[in-house]
Design a protein around this motif. Structure first.
Motif, PDB file in Angstrom:
ATOM      1  N   SER A  41      57.067  44.512  50.718  1.00  0.00           N
ATOM      2  CA  SER A  41      56.887  44.300  49.279  1.00  0.00           C
ATOM      3  C   SER A  41      56.267  42.933  48.994  1.00  0.00           C
ATOM      4  CB  SER A  41      58.217  44.437  48.540  1.00  0.00           C
ATOM      5  OG  SER A  41      59.152  43.483  49.028  1.00  0.00           O
ATOM      6  N   LYS A  45      52.588  42.178  47.284  1.00  0.00           N
ATOM      7  CA  LYS A  45      52.391  41.268  46.147  1.00  0.00           C
ATOM      8  C   LYS A  45      51.312  40.230  46.446  1.00  0.00           C
ATOM      9  CE  LYS A  45      56.923  41.748  44.073  1.00  0.00           C
ATOM     10  NZ  LYS A  45      58.195  41.133  43.737  1.00  0.00           N
ATOM     11  N   SER A  48      47.953  42.059  46.384  1.00  0.00           N
ATOM     12  CA  SER A  48      47.567  42.391  45.008  1.00  0.00           C
ATOM     13  C   SER A  48      47.083  41.157  44.266  1.00  0.00           C
ATOM     14  CB  SER A  48      48.751  43.027  44.259  1.00  0.00           C
ATOM     15  OG  SER A  48      49.072  44.267  44.829  1.00  0.00           O
ATOM     16  N   SER A  49      47.742  40.039  44.499  1.00  0.00           N
ATOM     17  CA  SER A  49      47.342  38.778  43.857  1.00  0.00           C
ATOM     18  C   SER A  49      45.968  38.330  44.348  1.00  0.00           C
ATOM     19  CB  SER A  49      48.384  37.697  44.156  1.00  0.00           C
ATOM     20  OG  SER A  49      47.949  36.456  43.674  1.00  0.00           O
TER      21      SER A  49
END
Length: 135
Positions: A41, A45, A48-49
């Protein structure tokens, strides 16, 4: 039978040095160790950032990028490939090429998380169909 070339598409543009450096870093022994140690996870993140930051600098595929991907597909279709399915550019595309007597199709489903797009083909169909996922 029909032939399919399915590729991420990151090698279509050999002069995309920023991406090549990024990919080399991700594939390094050090980074692979970090990725194995950190929860998925958190990795998601971070990815995605980084993707969002990249999209700020390059919100849409340039005409040159689209042309490069289409030319790449056309080269393979002219060599006898029936379907070329690529990603990486995040640009939805669906185009059929006829080179000499051979007809083929290039598709790019864009960015699935954003575009909610997928490609499908049935045995009786001549070409792929692009469809939206229903939420």
């Amino acid at each position: 039978g029909r032939t399919l070339l399915f590729s991420h598409g990151d090698k279509v543009n050999p002069s995309d040095y920023g991406y090549r450096v990024y990919k080399a870093c991700l594939q390094s022994v050090f980074m692979r160790s970090v990725i194995k140690a950190v929860p998925g996870s958190v990795i998601d993140k971070i990815g995605s950032s980084m993707s969002a930051t990249s999209r700020q600098y390059h919100p849409n595929a340039s005409d040159e990028t689209v042309r490069m991907f289409r030319n790449y597909a056309c080269e393979h279709i002219s060599g006898g490939v029936d379907f070329v399915v690529l990603g990486h550019s995040h640009f939805i595309d669906d185009i059929k090429f006829k080179v000499d007597d051979h007809e083929g199709q290039y598709i790019n489903i864009g960015f699935p998380r954003r575009d909610m797009m997928y490609a499908s083909i049935e045995p009786q169909d001549q070409f792929f169909y692009l469809s939206f996922l229903v939420r």
